[in-house]
Design an enzyme around this catalytic site. Structure first.
Site, PDB file in Angstrom:
ATOM      1  N   ARG A 231     -75.610  -8.150  57.872  1.00  0.00           N
ATOM      2  CA  ARG A 231     -74.854  -9.186  58.566  1.00  0.00           C
ATOM      3  C   ARG A 231     -74.805  -8.861  60.057  1.00  0.00           C
ATOM      4  O   ARG A 231     -74.663  -7.697  60.443  1.00  0.00           O
ATOM      5  CB  ARG A 231     -73.434  -9.278  57.988  1.00  0.00           C
ATOM      6  CG  ARG A 231     -73.375  -9.676  56.514  1.00  0.00           C
ATOM      7  CD  ARG A 231     -73.615 -11.144  56.302  1.00  0.00           C
ATOM      8  NE  ARG A 231     -72.605 -11.960  56.921  1.00  0.00           N
ATOM      9  CZ  ARG A 231     -71.530 -12.438  56.297  1.00  0.00           C
ATOM     10  NH1 ARG A 231     -71.333 -12.171  55.009  1.00  0.00           N
ATOM     11  NH2 ARG A 231     -70.662 -13.193  56.929  1.00  0.00           N
TER      12      ARG A 231
ATOM     13  N   ASN B 260     -65.405  -9.306  43.695  1.00  0.00           N
ATOM     14  CA  ASN B 260     -65.870  -9.600  45.044  1.00  0.00           C
ATOM     15  C   ASN B 260     -64.594  -9.777  45.863  1.00  0.00           C
ATOM     16  O   ASN B 260     -63.972 -10.839  45.829  1.00  0.00           O
ATOM     17  CB  ASN B 260     -66.724 -10.870  45.085  1.00  0.00           C
ATOM     18  CG  ASN B 260     -67.255 -11.144  46.484  1.00  0.00           C
ATOM     19  OD1 ASN B 260     -66.773 -10.554  47.458  1.00  0.00           O
ATOM     20  ND2 ASN B 260     -68.224 -12.035  46.600  1.00  0.00           N
TER      21      ASN B 260
ATOM     22  N   HIS C  81     -71.063  -8.363  46.312  1.00  0.00           N
ATOM     23  CA  HIS C  81     -71.062  -9.266  47.472  1.00  0.00           C
ATOM     24  C   HIS C  81     -72.299 -10.146  47.398  1.00  0.00           C
ATOM     25  O   HIS C  81     -73.402  -9.649  47.122  1.00  0.00           O
ATOM     26  CB  HIS C  81     -71.063  -8.479  48.783  1.00  0.00           C
ATOM     27  CG  HIS C  81     -69.842  -7.632  48.928  1.00  0.00           C
ATOM     28  ND1 HIS C  81     -68.626  -8.152  49.288  1.00  0.00           N
ATOM     29  CD2 HIS C  81     -69.637  -6.320  48.678  1.00  0.00           C
ATOM     30  CE1 HIS C  81     -67.726  -7.195  49.276  1.00  0.00           C
ATOM     31  NE2 HIS C  81     -68.308  -6.072  48.917  1.00  0.00           N
TER      32      HIS C  81
ATOM     33  N   TYR D 292     -74.128 -17.798  52.231  1.00  0.00           N
ATOM     34  CA  TYR D 292     -73.631 -17.609  50.857  1.00  0.00           C
ATOM     35  C   TYR D 292     -74.329 -18.485  49.821  1.00  0.00           C
ATOM     36  O   TYR D 292     -74.010 -18.390  48.634  1.00  0.00           O
ATOM     37  CB  TYR D 292     -72.117 -17.851  50.823  1.00  0.00           C
ATOM     38  CG  TYR D 292     -71.350 -16.904  51.713  1.00  0.00           C
ATOM     39  CD1 TYR D 292     -71.373 -15.530  51.453  1.00  0.00           C
ATOM     40  CD2 TYR D 292     -70.627 -17.352  52.819  1.00  0.00           C
ATOM     41  CE1 TYR D 292     -70.700 -14.636  52.276  1.00  0.00           C
ATOM     42  CE2 TYR D 292     -69.942 -16.473  53.631  1.00  0.00           C
ATOM     43  CZ  TYR D 292     -69.983 -15.121  53.366  1.00  0.00           C
ATOM     44  OH  TYR D 292     -69.312 -14.237  54.168  1.00  0.00           O
TER      45      TYR D 292
ATOM     46  N   ARG E  15     -69.159 -23.480  52.168  1.00  0.00           N
ATOM     47  CA  ARG E  15     -68.855 -22.451  53.156  1.00  0.00           C
ATOM     48  C   ARG E  15     -70.130 -21.731  53.594  1.00  0.00           C
ATOM     49  O   ARG E  15     -70.774 -21.054  52.791  1.00  0.00           O
ATOM     50  CB  ARG E  15     -67.895 -21.448  52.498  1.00  0.00           C
ATOM     51  CG  ARG E  15     -67.620 -20.245  53.306  1.00  0.00           C
ATOM     52  CD  ARG E  15     -66.905 -19.176  52.496  1.00  0.00           C
ATOM     53  NE  ARG E  15     -66.668 -18.038  53.341  1.00  0.00           N
ATOM     54  CZ  ARG E  15     -66.418 -16.822  52.904  1.00  0.00           C
ATOM     55  NH1 ARG E  15     -66.308 -16.593  51.609  1.00  0.00           N
ATOM     56  NH2 ARG E  15     -66.227 -15.831  53.745  1.00  0.00           N
TER      57      ARG E  15
ATOM     58  N   PRO F  70     -60.398 -14.131  48.816  1.00  0.00           N
ATOM     59  CA  PRO F  70     -60.198 -15.280  49.702  1.00  0.00           C
ATOM     60  C   PRO F  70     -61.479 -16.024  50.071  1.00  0.00           C
ATOM     61  O   PRO F  70     -62.509 -15.399  50.338  1.00  0.00           O
ATOM     62  CB  PRO F  70     -59.588 -14.660  50.970  1.00  0.00           C
ATOM     63  CG  PRO F  70     -59.176 -13.288  50.626  1.00  0.00           C
ATOM     64  CD  PRO F  70     -59.839 -12.895  49.351  1.00  0.00           C
ATOM     65  N   ASN F  71     -61.387 -17.338  50.066  1.00  0.00           N
ATOM     66  CA  ASN F  71     -62.445 -18.257  50.536  1.00  0.00           C
ATOM     67  C   ASN F  71     -63.641 -18.387  49.602  1.00  0.00           C
ATOM     68  O   ASN F  71     -64.543 -19.194  49.863  1.00  0.00           O
ATOM     69  CB  ASN F  71     -62.938 -17.863  51.950  1.00  0.00           C
ATOM     70  CG  ASN F  71     -61.807 -17.868  52.959  1.00  0.00           C
ATOM     71  OD1 ASN F  71     -61.089 -18.860  53.070  1.00  0.00           O
ATOM     72  ND2 ASN F  71     -61.616 -16.780  53.676  1.00  0.00           N
TER      73      ASN F  71
ATOM     74  N   GLU G 236     -68.219  -3.516  42.484  1.00  0.00           N
ATOM     75  CA  GLU G 236     -67.961  -4.415  43.627  1.00  0.00           C
ATOM     76  C   GLU G 236     -69.230  -5.215  43.912  1.00  0.00           C
ATOM     77  O   GLU G 236     -70.330  -4.654  43.971  1.00  0.00           O
ATOM     78  CB  GLU G 236     -67.560  -3.575  44.850  1.00  0.00           C
ATOM     79  CG  GLU G 236     -67.263  -4.429  46.074  1.00  0.00           C
ATOM     80  CD  GLU G 236     -66.619  -3.617  47.202  1.00  0.00           C
ATOM     81  OE1 GLU G 236     -65.628  -2.891  46.936  1.00  0.00           O
ATOM     82  OE2 GLU G 236     -67.115  -3.691  48.337  1.00  0.00           O
TER      83      GLU G 236
ATOM     84  N   ALA H 210     -63.096 -10.928  52.144  1.00  0.00           N
ATOM     85  CA  ALA H 210     -62.667 -10.257  53.377  1.00  0.00           C
ATOM     86  C   ALA H 210     -61.737  -9.060  53.109  1.00  0.00           C
ATOM     87  O   ALA H 210     -61.678  -8.130  53.926  1.00  0.00           O
ATOM     88  CB  ALA H 210     -61.972 -11.256  54.299  1.00  0.00           C
TER      89      ALA H 210
HETATM   90  C1  DQA Z   1     -68.512 -11.484  50.932  1.00  0.00           C
HETATM   91  C2  DQA Z   1     -68.747 -10.757  52.253  1.00  0.00           C
HETATM   92  C3  DQA Z   1     -67.468 -10.590  53.043  1.00  0.00           C
HETATM   93  O1  DQA Z   1     -67.706  -9.935  54.278  1.00  0.00           O
HETATM   94  C4  DQA Z   1     -66.846 -11.943  53.335  1.00  0.00           C
HETATM   95  O2  DQA Z   1     -65.594 -11.781  53.983  1.00  0.00           O
HETATM   96  C5  DQA Z   1     -66.740 -12.811  52.138  1.00  0.00           C
HETATM   97  C6  DQA Z   1     -67.822 -12.817  51.147  1.00  0.00           C
HETATM   98  C7  DQA Z   1     -69.838 -11.754  50.166  1.00  0.00           C
HETATM   99  O3  DQA Z   1     -69.749 -12.071  48.983  1.00  0.00           O
HETATM  100  O4  DQA Z   1     -70.912 -11.666  50.739  1.00  0.00           O
HETATM  101  O5  DQA Z   1     -65.796 -13.594  52.010  1.00  0.00           O
HETATM  102  O6  DQA Z   1     -67.696 -10.663  50.102  1.00  0.00           O
END
Ligand code: DQA
Length: 145
Positions: A106, A73, A99, A22, A17, A9-10, A97, A76
């Protein structure tokens, strides 16, 4: 060899964003870099992004069994999706995985430091931006050779 690259998501909003966290690259920019490197190494990649846990799980059920590796990735979903964890555990292919941000650095919530999906992965790359996807791919290719 076929590697799946899955984004949650997102992540389709990258570029606009929270660029301070990011970066300014879009998901399309990241995809281009991964495709270029994959082509150079003679590997096929398939990209999938969805905001929906169910669609990601359906995609992995469908495509996972034929894949040599998965880069994900979960965004959330990382922090709460036991369903995605269970799904990743069904795969025979190694999962990495990734990120973009460093979850451990964070400051907007302690929930971010916890990944419920990470135990299903062979490893996690966090905080290296788009390079994380490229490094994950190199690892999966080398591992398969
Ligand atoms: C993320 C980190 C997550 O906490 C967040 O919800 C994201 C992006 C990252 O790539 O840093 O959507 O996965």
């Amino acid at each position: 060899m076929r590697i799946l690259v899955v984004n949650g998501p997102n992540l389709d909003r990258l570029g606009v964003r929270e660029p301070d966290i990011y970066g300014t690259q879009t998901l399309g920019d990241i995809e281009r870099q991964v495709r270029e490197r994959a082509a150079a190494r003679g590997v096929e990649v398939d990209f999938f992004q969805s905001p929906a846990e169910s669609r990601i799980i359906e995609y992995l059920h469908r495509e996972g069994p034929e894949a040599s590796g998965v880069i994900i990735n979960p965004a959330a979903l990382t922090h709460y999706s036991i369903a995605l964890y269970d799904c990743l555990k069904t795969l025979a292919a190694p999962v990495v995985e990734v990120h973009l941000s460093n979850l451990h650095a964070r400051t907007d919530g302690s929930f971010r430091t916890r990944s419920v999906t990470a135990p299903a992965a062979v490893g996690v790359i966090t905080g290296l931006g788009a390079a994380g996807y490229l490094l994950a791919m190199e690892y999966l290719i080398d591992r398969n050779e």
